[in-house]
Scaffold this active site. Structure first.
Site, mmCIF file in Angstrom:
data_model
loop_
_atom_site.group_PDB
_atom_site.id
_atom_site.type_symbol
_atom_site.label_atom_id
_atom_site.label_comp_id
_atom_site.label_asym_id
_atom_site.label_seq_id
_atom_site.Cartn_x
_atom_site.Cartn_y
_atom_site.Cartn_z
ATOM 1 N N LYS A 376 0.685 -1.390 -0.139
ATOM 2 C CA LYS A 376 -0.029 0.060 -0.189
ATOM 3 C C LYS A 376 0.815 1.353 0.005
ATOM 4 O O LYS A 376 2.019 1.007 0.427
ATOM 5 C CB LYS A 376 -0.871 0.077 1.245
ATOM 6 C CG LYS A 376 -1.871 -1.204 1.251
ATOM 7 C CD LYS A 376 -2.878 -1.126 2.569
ATOM 8 C CE LYS A 376 -3.810 -1.957 2.848
ATOM 9 N NZ LYS A 376 -4.782 -1.924 1.716
ATOM 10 N N ARG A 450 -10.163 -12.211 1.814
ATOM 11 C CA ARG A 450 -11.068 -13.377 1.404
ATOM 12 C C ARG A 450 -10.240 -14.603 1.487
ATOM 13 O O ARG A 450 -10.827 -15.645 1.385
ATOM 14 C CB ARG A 450 -11.332 -12.901 -0.243
ATOM 15 C CG ARG A 450 -9.968 -12.773 -1.068
ATOM 16 C CD ARG A 450 -10.559 -12.010 -2.503
ATOM 17 N NE ARG A 450 -10.711 -10.640 -2.061
ATOM 18 C CZ ARG A 450 -11.128 -9.824 -3.131
ATOM 19 N NH1 ARG A 450 -11.164 -10.125 -4.075
ATOM 20 N NH2 ARG A 450 -11.285 -8.333 -2.598
#
Length: 597
Positions: A376, A450
């Site tokens: 990020k 996920r």
């Protein structure tokens, strides 16, 4: 320039010890892991104080981990704010706050006896005689300064006896709300309480349900007040510990006749929900150097022990995950100093009915998300300590549900990992074998939530007998905020009746949610891979990607599972500004039909 986390420079044993010490917080429901617990008799006390008896320090050996202990070194704590929902036991306060719709509050302040009882308590010697015409006119003038359409706040001082003046705050919520909002607009209660509640001294908060008494649940009221009093802080007074005193905030809910709601079910529901939400919010607020996967596991173990023999605790840690086939969870967390963990708490009710469900709550617990090797940017990484908000909310919900005697069998699965970078980090182009047996080609290491949840739901649907409902909750996608906003979580479910049930649960509890598109046959092609069963990130970010992320998790449910599944993406409502909200506690309690919801 890539800056390594300072936590990676601390030897693991010292880091773990520091984490357990630093987790101590003021008045926190589970400030750290107690070394001793009160007897079963004390843990079943009917007290509605938000600091349960079993969490009070009981020995000198426990002092270092007491929820009232100061944080180490130069860090300090907020004043230890205790919430009490026992209207009959409310002590005299230094200040009071009236909360409700303006139209409701106008009726409340129309009579000096009714107002006196609300502000001072039914049993107060001065509640019927000291609020004369002058006091009423002061309160009415303050209330008149607020718009009934938009709501707002006001403050004033009210003479309550010959020698006492009460500081009074008013929080008026909008008289009318739309169908997708809670009737009392509980978010505005939380936000506005902070404007009128003084920083010191005991406070009495009175919430008037008025004409909405039939739909405003006690639990929602407890949650809205609790969120206004966060627990975690490392603020100092010029580098020195603050010399603050403990204080009590007493909360009273008034019914449509302006009588205090005092039944045990309602007050216990308010207290337990508040406790669970403050726990969850404190965990979200705790920095990742303190809340490692090991420390989070210790928090869960503390909860399990506090709830007694009806709750069991176990965990699978580190390389054991890989050996047992949890390739998603292990892959995401394997580069971190503290290893990944699958923490499992199970609750068996003492009595069951025909309505008893067997429920699995599966939480994403990424204690820090760097994005992995899909790193990020510097501005996008700040705040990623909150990426475990789903696991935190479900831990708080599990506590509150069991504490209030839910009739359902509950299984809590916390998928804990730190998505770190390092020589052993999983890479884009790696292929992970999930616990479902399916293979996933990684095309975005920053789509890690996920992966851990896929293993969690696979475990639940393979190993929990008689399972009827799986609910997974996560701060999963930034796109959720685009889809349903900052106050409403996005929900995805395989059954239409569950969709309606979840939306209604959100409206009752104030943990609002709204449906996402459910169409796996149209969306799963986004994950097509030439070399594995699927990729972990979509090829087209403009094609309902929040729904796609949920469907990825759904695809790892066991093929023989035929029960219900609800996915809750709460990236928006997990935080308010830079603070955790404890979102999910009320939603789950309401879904389970808990008392007070």
């Amino acid at each position: 320039m890539i800056r390594l986390s300072s936590s990676s420079l601390i030897p693991s044993r010292k880091r773990a010890a520091f984490a357990l010490l630093a987790l101590t917080t003021a008045g926190g429901p589970f400030g750290a892991v107690p070394t001793t617990f009160a007897s079963a008799a004390s843990s079943s006390s009917s007290s509605t104080s938000v600091r349960p008896a079993f969490l009070a320090p009981s020995s000198s050996a426990m002092a270092a981990f007491s929820s009232r202990a100061s944080l180490p070194e130069s860090a300090t704590r907020r004043p230890a704010t205790t919430l009490s929902f026992d209207a009959a036991a409310a002590a005299p306060a230094d200040a009071a706050v009236l909360v409700g719709k303006k139209s409701t509050l106008s009726d409340l302040v129309a009579d000096e006896t009714t107002l006196g009882a609300a502000l001072l308590g039914e049993g107060s010697a001065s509640s019927t005689s000291s609020l004369g015409a002058a006091s009423l006119s002061v309160v009415r003038a303050a209330l008149d300064s607020i718009s009934g359409k938009s709501g707002g706040t006001a403050e004033t001082f009210v003479p309550v006896s010959d020698d006492k003046v009460l500081r009074l705050g008013i929080v008026a919520v909008p008289d009318e709300v739309t169908r997708n909002n809670h009737p009392l607009s509980v978010h505005s209660i939380t936000e506005n309480l902070g404007k009128v509640v003084p920083e010191k001294g005991d406070v009495r908060v009175v919430v008037a349900a008025g004409g909405d008494a039939g739909v405003v649940t006690p639990g929602a009221v407890g949650l809205s007040v609790a969120r206004a009093f966060p627990l975690y802080s490392r603020k100092t007074d010029g580098g020195k510990p603050k010399d603050e005193v403990d204080r009590t905030v007493s909360v009273t809910l008034l019914d449509g006749s302006f009588k205090a709601v005092e039944d045990d079910a309602s007050t216990s529901a308010m207290a337990a929900a508040a406790e669970g939400a403050r726990l969850a919010a404190r965990l979200v607020d705790t920095p990742p150097e303190e809340l490692t996967t090991e420390a989070f596991s210790a928090e869960a173990q503390s909860v399990a022990k506090s709830l007694g023999s009806s709750v069991t605790f176990r965990e699978i840690v580190g390389d054991d995950l890989e050996e047992k086939g949890y390739g998603g969870l292990h892959g995401v967390g394997r580069a971190a100093v503290c290893p990944p963990r699958l923490v499992i708490l199970s609750y068996e009710p003492s009595e069951t009915t025909d309505d008893t469900e067997t429920v699995a709550l599966v939480g994403k617990g990424i204690v820090y998300d760097t994005g992995g090797l899909s790193l990020k940017p510097k501005t996008g990484m700040c705040g990623m300590k909150a990426d475990m908000g789903g696991a935190a909310g479900l831990l708080g919900a599990f506590y509150a549900a069991v504490a209030t005697g839910t009739k359902h069998r509950l299984n809590l699965l916390l998928c804990l990992a730190e998505n770190a970078i390092g020589p052993t980090a999983f890479r884009n182009d790696d292929i992970l074998t999930m616990y479902s047996g399916k293979t996933v080609e990684v095309n975005n290491s920053d789509a890690e939530g996920r992966l851990v949840l896929g293993d969690g739901v696979a475990h639940a649907t393979k190993h929990i007998d008689g399972l009827t409902l799986v609910l997974d909750m996560a701060t999963l996608t930034g796109a959720q905020l685009v889809a349903t906003g900052k106050k409403h979580a996005g929900i995805l479910t395989n059954k239409a009746e569950l969709e309606s049930r979840a939306v209604n649960a959100g409206l009752r509890s104030g943990d609002l949610c709204y449906p996402l598109l459910y169409a796996p046959e149209l969306l799963m092609s986004e994950f097509k891979s030439e070399v594995a069963d699927m990729k972990n990130s979509v090829k087209d970010r403009g094609n309902a990607q929040t729904s796609c992320a949920g469907h990825f998790i759904e695809d790892h449910l066991d093929g023989e599972y035929e029960g219900g599944w609800i996915h809750v993406d709460m990236a928006g409502p997990a935080t308010n500004g830079e603070r955790g909200t404890g979102y999910g506690v009320g939603l789950v309690l309401s879904l389970l039909g808990s008392d007070g919801f």
